[in-house]
Each structure stands twice: as C-alpha cells, then as structure tokens.
Design a protein around this motif. Structure first.
Motif, PDB file in Angstrom:
ATOM      1  N   LEU A 180     -59.552  19.699  36.503  1.00  0.00           N
ATOM      2  CA  LEU A 180     -59.258  20.557  37.644  1.00  0.00           C
ATOM      3  C   LEU A 180     -60.309  20.386  38.736  1.00  0.00           C
ATOM      4  O   LEU A 180     -59.980  20.407  39.934  1.00  0.00           O
ATOM      5  N   GLN A 181     -61.565  20.213  38.363  1.00  0.00           N
ATOM      6  CA  GLN A 181     -62.599  19.960  39.367  1.00  0.00           C
ATOM      7  C   GLN A 181     -62.307  18.681  40.146  1.00  0.00           C
ATOM      8  O   GLN A 181     -62.485  18.627  41.374  1.00  0.00           O
ATOM      9  N   ALA A 182     -61.871  17.629  39.443  1.00  0.00           N
ATOM     10  CA  ALA A 182     -61.539  16.375  40.119  1.00  0.00           C
ATOM     11  C   ALA A 182     -60.413  16.586  41.134  1.00  0.00           C
ATOM     12  O   ALA A 182     -60.474  16.090  42.273  1.00  0.00           O
ATOM     13  N   ALA A 183     -59.381  17.320  40.745  1.00  0.00           N
ATOM     14  CA  ALA A 183     -58.267  17.584  41.649  1.00  0.00           C
ATOM     15  C   ALA A 183     -58.713  18.418  42.847  1.00  0.00           C
ATOM     16  O   ALA A 183     -58.282  18.183  43.991  1.00  0.00           O
ATOM     17  N   ALA A 184     -59.571  19.406  42.615  1.00  0.00           N
ATOM     18  CA  ALA A 184     -60.051  20.265  43.701  1.00  0.00           C
ATOM     19  C   ALA A 184     -60.868  19.469  44.720  1.00  0.00           C
ATOM     20  O   ALA A 184     -60.720  19.643  45.940  1.00  0.00           O
ATOM     21  N   LEU A 185     -61.744  18.596  44.222  1.00  0.00           N
ATOM     22  CA  LEU A 185     -62.546  17.786  45.133  1.00  0.00           C
ATOM     23  C   LEU A 185     -61.672  16.838  45.949  1.00  0.00           C
ATOM     24  O   LEU A 185     -61.936  16.587  47.136  1.00  0.00           O
ATOM     25  N   ALA A 186     -60.615  16.305  45.327  1.00  0.00           N
ATOM     26  CA  ALA A 186     -59.688  15.452  46.064  1.00  0.00           C
ATOM     27  C   ALA A 186     -59.012  16.229  47.188  1.00  0.00           C
ATOM     28  O   ALA A 186     -58.831  15.709  48.306  1.00  0.00           O
ATOM     29  N   LEU A 187     -58.659  17.487  46.921  1.00  0.00           N
ATOM     30  CA  LEU A 187     -58.044  18.317  47.957  1.00  0.00           C
ATOM     31  C   LEU A 187     -59.022  18.593  49.095  1.00  0.00           C
ATOM     32  O   LEU A 187     -58.655  18.531  50.280  1.00  0.00           O
ATOM     33  N   ILE A 188     -60.270  18.884  48.770  1.00  0.00           N
ATOM     34  CA  ILE A 188     -61.283  19.124  49.795  1.00  0.00           C
ATOM     35  C   ILE A 188     -61.491  17.866  50.644  1.00  0.00           C
ATOM     36  O   ILE A 188     -61.591  17.925  51.876  1.00  0.00           O
ATOM     37  N   ALA A 189     -61.555  16.722  49.970  1.00  0.00           N
ATOM     38  CA  ALA A 189     -61.769  15.464  50.694  1.00  0.00           C
ATOM     39  C   ALA A 189     -60.608  15.140  51.628  1.00  0.00           C
ATOM     40  O   ALA A 189     -60.808  14.552  52.703  1.00  0.00           O
ATOM     41  N   ALA A 190     -59.390  15.523  51.244  1.00  0.00           N
ATOM     42  CA  ALA A 190     -58.204  15.212  52.047  1.00  0.00           C
ATOM     43  C   ALA A 190     -57.958  16.229  53.159  1.00  0.00           C
ATOM     44  O   ALA A 190     -57.085  16.016  54.006  1.00  0.00           O
ATOM     45  N   SER A 191     -58.719  17.342  53.162  1.00  0.00           N
ATOM     46  CA  SER A 191     -58.474  18.423  54.123  1.00  0.00           C
ATOM     47  C   SER A 191     -59.413  18.317  55.324  1.00  0.00           C
ATOM     48  O   SER A 191     -60.474  17.693  55.252  1.00  0.00           O
ATOM     49  N   HIS A 192     -59.011  18.984  56.426  1.00  0.00           N
ATOM     50  CA  HIS A 192     -59.806  18.940  57.657  1.00  0.00           C
ATOM     51  C   HIS A 192     -59.878  20.307  58.331  1.00  0.00           C
ATOM     52  O   HIS A 192     -60.210  20.373  59.516  1.00  0.00           O
ATOM     53  N   GLY A 193     -59.593  21.385  57.590  1.00  0.00           N
ATOM     54  CA  GLY A 193     -59.621  22.705  58.202  1.00  0.00           C
ATOM     55  C   GLY A 193     -59.828  23.797  57.164  1.00  0.00           C
ATOM     56  O   GLY A 193     -59.885  23.548  55.949  1.00  0.00           O
ATOM     57  N   PHE A 194     -59.905  25.026  57.641  1.00  0.00           N
ATOM     58  CA  PHE A 194     -60.275  26.156  56.803  1.00  0.00           C
ATOM     59  C   PHE A 194     -59.319  26.341  55.625  1.00  0.00           C
ATOM     60  O   PHE A 194     -59.761  26.567  54.493  1.00  0.00           O
ATOM     61  N   THR A 195     -58.016  26.264  55.845  1.00  0.00           N
ATOM     62  CA  THR A 195     -57.044  26.567  54.788  1.00  0.00           C
ATOM     63  C   THR A 195     -57.165  25.607  53.612  1.00  0.00           C
ATOM     64  O   THR A 195     -57.236  26.034  52.450  1.00  0.00           O
ATOM     65  N   GLY A 196     -57.187  24.311  53.888  1.00  0.00           N
ATOM     66  CA  GLY A 196     -57.301  23.333  52.808  1.00  0.00           C
ATOM     67  C   GLY A 196     -58.620  23.431  52.084  1.00  0.00           C
ATOM     68  O   GLY A 196     -58.675  23.335  50.855  1.00  0.00           O
ATOM     69  N   TRP A 197     -59.692  23.637  52.836  1.00  0.00           N
ATOM     70  CA  TRP A 197     -61.000  23.774  52.205  1.00  0.00           C
ATOM     71  C   TRP A 197     -61.077  25.043  51.362  1.00  0.00           C
ATOM     72  O   TRP A 197     -61.685  25.037  50.288  1.00  0.00           O
ATOM     73  N   ALA A 198     -60.482  26.121  51.826  1.00  0.00           N
ATOM     74  CA  ALA A 198     -60.490  27.355  51.040  1.00  0.00           C
ATOM     75  C   ALA A 198     -59.745  27.164  49.720  1.00  0.00           C
ATOM     76  O   ALA A 198     -60.222  27.577  48.651  1.00  0.00           O
ATOM     77  N   ALA A 199     -58.563  26.528  49.767  1.00  0.00           N
ATOM     78  CA  ALA A 199     -57.808  26.273  48.539  1.00  0.00           C
ATOM     79  C   ALA A 199     -58.592  25.373  47.595  1.00  0.00           C
ATOM     80  O   ALA A 199     -58.635  25.606  46.372  1.00  0.00           O
ATOM     81  N   GLY A 200     -59.252  24.342  48.150  1.00  0.00           N
ATOM     82  CA  GLY A 200     -60.018  23.429  47.307  1.00  0.00           C
ATOM     83  C   GLY A 200     -61.210  24.097  46.652  1.00  0.00           C
ATOM     84  O   GLY A 200     -61.489  23.871  45.464  1.00  0.00           O
ATOM     85  N   THR A 201     -61.927  24.937  47.392  1.00  0.00           N
ATOM     86  CA  THR A 201     -63.095  25.594  46.808  1.00  0.00           C
ATOM     87  C   THR A 201     -62.694  26.610  45.744  1.00  0.00           C
ATOM     88  O   THR A 201     -63.407  26.795  44.760  1.00  0.00           O
ATOM     89  N   VAL A 202     -61.557  27.269  45.926  1.00  0.00           N
ATOM     90  CA  VAL A 202     -61.062  28.190  44.892  1.00  0.00           C
ATOM     91  C   VAL A 202     -60.754  27.420  43.605  1.00  0.00           C
ATOM     92  O   VAL A 202     -61.144  27.837  42.496  1.00  0.00           O
ATOM     93  N   LEU A 203     -60.049  26.285  43.730  1.00  0.00           N
ATOM     94  CA  LEU A 203     -59.731  25.481  42.548  1.00  0.00           C
ATOM     95  C   LEU A 203     -60.993  24.908  41.915  1.00  0.00           C
ATOM     96  O   LEU A 203     -61.102  24.830  40.674  1.00  0.00           O
ATOM     97  N   LEU A 204     -61.951  24.504  42.736  1.00  0.00           N
ATOM     98  CA  LEU A 204     -63.207  23.988  42.207  1.00  0.00           C
ATOM     99  C   LEU A 204     -63.943  25.069  41.416  1.00  0.00           C
ATOM    100  O   LEU A 204     -64.509  24.804  40.344  1.00  0.00           O
TER     101      LEU A 204
END
Length: 438
Positions: free
Chosen positions: A319-343
């Motif tokens: 799950l950490q790997a998936a969360a970091l991939a989401l953070i890396a693919a994002s460029h704004g608050f919403t995607g980063w917020a979802a990624g940090t929650v999953l991380l």
C-alpha cells in the motif's frame, strides 16, 4: 505482630505481566512517547521552509542534510539505548535521552546559519533514539507476550499522532507569527513536561523482563531454538540484521519504511510548494500522513495479535508503494491529500507490527538489544531517504524521487512475502488464549 504488619506495608508490590495490572505505568509511557513524537513534529513543517526562505539554500541534497544528520545519530543512539537498557536499566536511559532535548528548540530559534540547524538535529536524533527505543522496550516489558501488537500500536499511535498534531500546530504558528520563534516554543514545553514525568512518575521495568524470562518456553514448531538467552552482542546483531529470517526481514522493511518517512520529511513540503500552497495548507498535507499513521495503529497493532504479523506487513508495504505512486503522479492538493492518507494507512499496518515481530522472536534476556539493532536499521532509513531522495531530486526532479521510493517499497513488500515466516505463535483472538497447563 505489629512489626510484621509494618513490614508488609513497606514490601514492594508484586511484579505482574499484562496491560491491566500495569495500566497506570503503561499510560504514563504512552504520554511520554507522545512528547517524544512532538519534538519531531514541531520542526517538520517549518525547517524546509526556513531552509529555502530564510537561509536561501538551493539544491535539495543540501537542504536534506538535517534529515540525514537526524537519521544517522538516531540510528546510532538506538543501538546504545538497547545495550544500555539491558545493562543499566530502562529509566536512566530515558532520562539521559530527555536531557539531550533541552538545547534543541533553543538552537533552532537562535540559529544564525544552517549548520546550527544540522547540529540541533544531531542532538534531536540522540534524544529520539534513546527515548523512543526505551519506551518501546518498557511497554513490551510490562504487557508480556500476549498483547505485544496492541502495546506497540498504542505506543506508535501516541508518538506519530503527536507528530501530526505538532506539525499542524507548528504550521499554524508559522502562518500567524512567522517561522521563528513561535513554532519551536512547543519543543521547550514538551521537554519540561517529559522530564517531570520521566524523573518523578515513571518506574523501572527491567524486572518485568526478568520475570518473563523465567516463564519463557520454546515454540512448539521448534523455531527460535537457536536463539537462547545467552547470545553475545555480535550474535544478536547478526541474527537481527542478516541471519534470522523474521528479524532480518523486519529490519529491511523498517529501513524502507523510514526511507519513505525521511524522503517525505525533506521533500514533501518542497513538492507541495510547487503548487504555490501556503504554509497552512502544507501543514495540513504533512499532518495527514502521520495523523492517519498514528490513528491507524490503534487498530493495526491489536489486529496483528489476532491475524498474525506477516501478511499485515506485506500488505502495508504494498500500500505504501501504491500511495507513493499516486503522490508522484499528482500535481495538486487533492491528489497529494489522497496519497498521504494512503501512505499513512500503509505505514500504520507495518510500523507496530514490525516491533511486535522483534518482541515475538527476541528472548527477554536480550530484547532491549534486539529492539535497538532493529531500530538502527529502521532509522538509518531517514538518512538513506534524505540523501538518495536529494540526489535523485537534484538530477531528475522531485516527482522522480517519489517514483523511486515507490519502486523500493514494492521490492521490500516482495522480500517480506518471500522470506519472513509468521512469528505470532498463535495468530488467533488473544482473548481465547489460555495459559499452558503444567
């Protein structure tokens, strides 16, 4: 008769293992560990902004020097915390650790250049290694074998919940009153309260470990028979680092987990700032990761006592790997917020469970040293994440550094799945376990 009565009133209270009989001391240790986490949280949101804003630093590798300094000294302090707590007792090590915290906020407030910040983080690393390792060992001592996962969940929830709250508070104070001195006044208050609790109210727990050692029985499946009570320090280090499958798998997973944390500590505020977010918004994003991590451990620690350790660790690293991939693919608050929650959720699945693995396998006679060595490997991840993340960010950009961490986390999950065995002796509902007859 009266002499006997006086003697009975002054005799020491009997030592018992378990969360219920030791609830008062356990709760005090949870509070102290929250203060340990708060010392980190007071600076996480602020220092990257201080580096780029006030000290005009350029180059991510240079900015991450304070994370590397923290990680290296914390890793070394973990080793000494384990060795000294087995040799001299837990409480003296806890007190010494808090003495190292006293200058930290003062140095951050007064720092005329970046090297003062690095020096403060050297002292903070010593503080964190000595105090956090010792509170972990003390809680394992108190609760005994049945509730290790729950104990570690509560311990880590308190510490990283405090990281989140302090990050949020520091971000708010920085927004309202500037980057210095207001956010670092939190650290002064935390240190004073911790010294009071540790010096006056916390009691030594080494005798609880000695009691458990007298009741220690080998596993029915024969695992750990070679890990007897009288191993040398070198043998304990080798088993925890390389040779024992569960202990060494936990050590590598812990290193990767804190690689992610070290990377996030130095890099996430800078990544989030590329979207022109303010200090308050960055503080919210930064608080989500340890906040979910801290709260989630209230569930995952106890869950590992019910279903076992291995699969929870494997799923958490994935799950950490998936969360970091989401953070890396994002460029704004919403995607980063979802990624940090999953991380945070993935980290919550892993963090207390790895400590429970060490408690499962290590003999009570050398448990403190095993915890210390595991935490040497785990907290080396701060430095590895900061240095490698800084190099990759300098060469290829911030997003590339996060993609790299995602790949490393996926590889770690695979290694645990292949090499680690289940360490919980009976991964069932602990409320149904009975003491063995005989």
């Amino acid at each position: 008769m009266s002499r006997d009565r006086r003697r009975s009133t002054t005799s020491p209270r009997p030592i018992r293992l378990g969360l219920g009989p030791n609830l008062a001391q356990f709760s005090l240790l949870v509070a102290v560990n929250a203060l340990v986490g708060g010392m980190v949280g007071q600076q996480q949101t602020v220092l990257p902004l201080l580096a780029s804003g006030e000290f005009r630093l350029t180059g991510y590798t240079f900015i991450f020097t304070y994370v590397a300094a923290f990680g290296i000294t914390k890793a070394a302090a973990n080793y000494f915390a384990g060795t000294w707590s087995d040799r001299f007792g837990r409480k003296p090590v806890l007190l010494v650790g808090w003495l190292f915290a006293i200058p930290v906020p003062l140095m951050l407030i007064a720092a005329p250049n970046w090297w003062w910040v690095v020096a403060a983080n050297v002292l903070l690393g010593i503080n964190q290694g000595l105090t956090w390792s010792t509170t972990v060992v003390m809680k394992i001592d108190l609760v005994g074998p049945a509730r290790r996962g729950l104990a570690m969940g509560l311990n880590e929830a308190a510490g990283y919940g405090a990281v989140a709250v302090s990050s949020l508070m520091a971000g708010y104070l920085a927004d309202q009153y500037g980057l210095r001195p207001a956010p670092f006044l939190l650290g002064l208050a935390y240190t004073a309260l911790a010294l009071l609790l540790s010096g006056v109210f916390i009691r030594e727990t080494r005798d609880h470990a000695r009691l458990e050692a007298t009741q220690h029985t080998p596993r029915a499946d024969g695992m750990h028979d070679h890990l007897h009570a009288d191993l040398t320090n070198r043998q304990i280090a080798a088993a925890t680092s390389f040779t024992e499958p569960a202990l060494s798998s936990a050590s590598q997973a812990g290193l990767v987990n804190n690689l992610n944390f070290g990377l996030s500590w130095g890099l996430f505020p800078l990544l989030f700032a590329t979207a022109e977010l303010g200090a308050g918004q960055i503080g919210v994003l930064f608080a989500l990761y340890p906040g979910v991590w801290g709260a989630g451990q209230l569930v995952t620690g106890a869950l590992s006592d019910r279903i076992g350790r291995k699969h929870l660790i494997t799923a958490g690293m994935t799950l950490q790997a998936a969360a970091l991939a989401l953070i890396a693919a994002s460029h704004g608050f919403t995607g980063w917020a979802a990624g940090t929650v999953l991380l945070g959720a993935g980290t919550a699945m892993v963090y207390p469970t790895l400590l429970a693995v060490i408690g499962d396998v290590a003999h009570p006679a050398w448990r403190g040293r095993a915890v210390g060595i595991y935490r040497v490997w785990r907290d080396s991840g701060y430095a590895v994440g900061a240095i490698l993340g800084g190099i990759v960010a300098d060469l290829m950009g911030l997003h590339a550094a996060v993609w790299g961490a995602a790949a490393v986390s996926a590889a770690s999950a695979l290694a645990v799945a292949v090499r680690m065995y289940e360490t919980h002796p009976r991964p069932v509902n602990t409320s149904t376990q009975r003491a063995p007859r005989g």
